[in-house]
Design a protein around this motif. Structure first.
Motif, PDB file in Angstrom:
ATOM      1  N   MET A   1       0.454  -0.973   0.332  1.00 45.31           N
ATOM      2  CA  MET A   1       0.108  -0.160  -0.502  1.00 45.31           C
ATOM      3  C   MET A   1       1.230   1.369   0.117  1.00 45.31           C
ATOM      4  N   THR A   2       0.349   2.368  -0.892  1.00 44.67           N
ATOM      5  CA  THR A   2       1.368   3.603  -1.009  1.00 44.67           C
ATOM      6  C   THR A   2       1.608   3.887   0.250  1.00 44.67           C
ATOM      7  N   ARG A   3       2.238   4.493   1.078  1.00 45.83           N
ATOM      8  CA  ARG A   3       2.402   5.355   2.271  1.00 45.83           C
ATOM      9  C   ARG A   3       1.862   6.979   2.332  1.00 45.83           C
ATOM     10  N   ALA A   4       0.760   7.220   2.309  1.00 48.21           N
ATOM     11  CA  ALA A   4      -0.015   8.612   2.789  1.00 48.21           C
ATOM     12  C   ALA A   4      -0.224   8.655   4.074  1.00 48.21           C
ATOM     13  N   GLU A  68      -2.597   6.879   7.254  1.00 49.14           N
ATOM     14  CA  GLU A  68      -3.664   5.437   6.046  1.00 49.14           C
ATOM     15  C   GLU A  68      -2.438   4.282   6.547  1.00 49.14           C
ATOM     16  N   THR A  69      -1.307   4.799   6.296  1.00 50.75           N
ATOM     17  CA  THR A  69       0.489   3.799   7.094  1.00 50.75           C
ATOM     18  C   THR A  69       1.101   3.899   8.098  1.00 50.75           C
ATOM     19  N   CYS A  71       3.235   5.611  10.629  1.00 50.11           N
ATOM     20  CA  CYS A  71       4.815   6.794   9.901  1.00 50.11           C
ATOM     21  C   CYS A  71       4.847   7.587  11.484  1.00 50.11           C
ATOM     22  N   ASP A 123       5.875  13.701  -0.693  1.00 48.62           N
ATOM     23  CA  ASP A 123       6.144  13.508  -1.724  1.00 48.62           C
ATOM     24  C   ASP A 123       5.820  13.735  -3.158  1.00 48.62           C
ATOM     25  N   PRO A 151       1.071  11.624  -0.110  1.00 47.26           N
ATOM     26  CA  PRO A 151       1.854  10.839  -0.526  1.00 47.26           C
ATOM     27  C   PRO A 151       2.774  10.699  -0.155  1.00 47.26           C
ATOM     28  N   THR A 154       9.734   7.327   0.994  1.00 45.06           N
ATOM     29  CA  THR A 154      10.219   5.902   1.080  1.00 45.06           C
ATOM     30  C   THR A 154      11.227   6.827   2.688  1.00 45.06           C
TER      31      THR A 154
END
Lengths: 289, 206
Positions: A1-4, A68-69, A71, A123, A151, A154
């Motif tokens: 999943m895209t980090r956001a 969303e992820t 962090c 990003d 977004p 990394t």
């Protein structure tokens, strides 16, 4: 999943800013970038980012983000309440967010601008080498709106491990140095005029310039009514329009100006100016460059 | 020439003409001074700024003392052809002021090779010199509150193209044949079509 992270609320004005895009003034492109550069650098270090990563500049707080992820996030600038899912956490320290946790920035009691860094950095696409929003020319991402999904890059480094970092303490009464020139000869005894005046920050100040209210600076009689051919200006320039009330150019300043710049506030002192609230008192003191 | 200090890391070079500005800019570009951040020509000045603490600011004077600023630089210039459609709202006024027919005024504007003297006002807005003398005309008495993006105007010794809509007082004689993004698009590299020193010709599109 895209980090956001998702923006739930923005407060009065939340912008993506990094160190800006200097080097393009000859194309008419302002430098932009965070107004309190040391605060952005610190926030990035706390979450393990390069200091040049893009973060969020939040005017008077109020930002709410949902992770969303997982962090790491950190807030710098003036002292400000921070909560994660309604639990109080520290500003000026790395804080871990799990998926769906809600990060909430309160309102700083003093100062204007808080900085939020997230591991990996914001990003969004870089334009002319920078992800910064430039409110004057409209380059870079639009001011944040609720519902925006930001977004994240990394993560490269480990979060910082400082024990305790004190928040910056924005003043409501500040003295900053001004190097005279390039157009100090347009004014009668500029050093003495600066020394005799205490300014107050105008509510019309913004990222383009800090506007000051107070006794007008007087031009030299031979320059009265004279017009300057537009010339390049630098961030920190103390430009004096015919009203005699100076504007100190901040990051989103136009690349050329048609009013004489009496002097320049060196870069190291601009962060403190950018944290002054309307009504705060400022003294400008001439010094040798 | 006069050097004026602009903070600890900046110098404003004050000059007497656009030729001296072009020569100064070219000399400073060629010198590849250490720590250079900005090199900003304008109508009578060149602003140079450097990274804090770099030695560059102190070398500006030496570089310019060695340069001949009285002649336009003979450097390889990029040539940019800009397709335009002639027929702006002020074209008849411009022709009449020049004492020419509309066709002759258009031919005159399209015949010249211009040079980007400097940029400013908005990202991508180039002030082009080389305007034939009959077309050197004052601004409008009353500026427009909105000039459409892509408009080609003249004012004083300059001609130029508005990269986006804005207020403006230049006399409008044509518009870009392409979308105004051709002039400046921050998502593109290079973002700006025109950069100081470039040579520019306007080509009448059918």
């Amino acid at each position: 999943m895209t980090r956001a992270v998702t923006v739930v609320a923005t407060g009065p004005l939340a912008l993506v800013e990094d160190l800006g895009r200097p080097g393009h003034a000859h194309l008419g492109v302002p430098p932009a970038g965070a107004l309190d550069i040391p605060a952005l650098r610190l926030a990035n270090r706390l979450v393990g980012n390069p200091e040049s990563a893009a973060g969020l500049e939040c005017l008077l707080g109020g930002l709410v983000l949902r992770a969303e992820t997982s962090c790491t996030i950190a807030v710098t600038g003036p002292s400000v309440p921070v909560t994660v899912d309604d639990h109080v956490v520290d500003s000026h320290a790395p804080v871990h967010l799990g998926p769906n946790q809600e990060f909430r920035l309160g309102t700083p009691a003093t100062g204007l601008r808080c900085y939020v860094a997230v591991s990996g950095g914001i990003d969004v696409p870089a334009h002319l080498g920078s992800r910064s929003t430039d409110l004057l020319s409209g380059i870079g991402p639009a001011p944040l709106r609720a519902g925006d999904v930001l977004p994240l890059g990394t993560p490269e480094g480990l979060p910082g491990g400082a024990d305790a970092i004190p928040p910056s303490r924005p003043a409501d009464d500040l003295t900053v140095p001004v190097t005279l020139g390039p157009r100090d000869d347009w004014f009668t005894d500029p050093a003495a005029q600066l020394a005799a005046t205490t300014w107050s920050v105008s509510p019309e100040s913004n990222r383009v310039g800090l506007r000051l209210l107070g006794d007008p600076l007087r031009r030299a009689p031979e320059r009265d009514g004279a017009e300057l051919v537009s010339e390049g200006v630098l961030t920190g320039a103390v430009q004096v329009p015919p009203s005699g009330r100076p504007v100190i150019f901040l990051a989103d300043h136009p690349t050329t100006g048609g009013y004489p710049a009496l002097g320049l506030v060196p870069a190291a002192h601009l962060a403190a100016l950018a944290q002054l609230r309307p009504g705060a008192r400022v003294r400008l003191r001439a010094r040798e460059s | 020439m006069r050097l004026r200090r602009y903070g600890p890391d900046g110098v404003l070079v004050e000059l007497g003409s656009l030729t001296e500005v072009a020569a100064t800019r070219a000399a400073l570009v060629a010198a590849e001074l250490p720590g250079l951040v900005e090199l900003v020509p304008a109508a009578r000045t060149v602003l140079v700024s450097f990274e804090p603490g770099s030695a560059g600011a102190r070398q500006v004077g030496e570089v310019l003392a060695r340069a001949d600023l009285s002649v336009a630089p003979e450097v390889e210039a990029r040539e940019v052809v800009v397709p335009v459609v002639y027929g702006g709202p002020d074209l008849e006024l411009v022709a009449e002021t020049a004492g020419l027919s509309v066709e002759a005024a258009v031919a005159l504007h399209a015949s010249a090779t211009y040079t980007v003297a400097f940029c400013g006002f908005a990202p991508g807005f180039g002030y082009l010199t080389g305007l034939p003398e009959p077309l050197c005309q004052p601004r409008l008495d009353v500026p427009r509150t909105r000039v459409p993006a892509g408009s080609v105007g003249i004012a004083g010794e300059f001609t130029g193209v508005y990269p986006r809509s804005s207020p403006g007082g230049w006399r409008l004689v044509a518009r870009l044949a392409d979308h105004a993004d051709a002039l400046f698009d921050p998502t593109r590299a290079p973002a700006a079509l025109l950069s100081p020193g470039d040579h520019v010709r306007f080509e009448a599109a059918p």
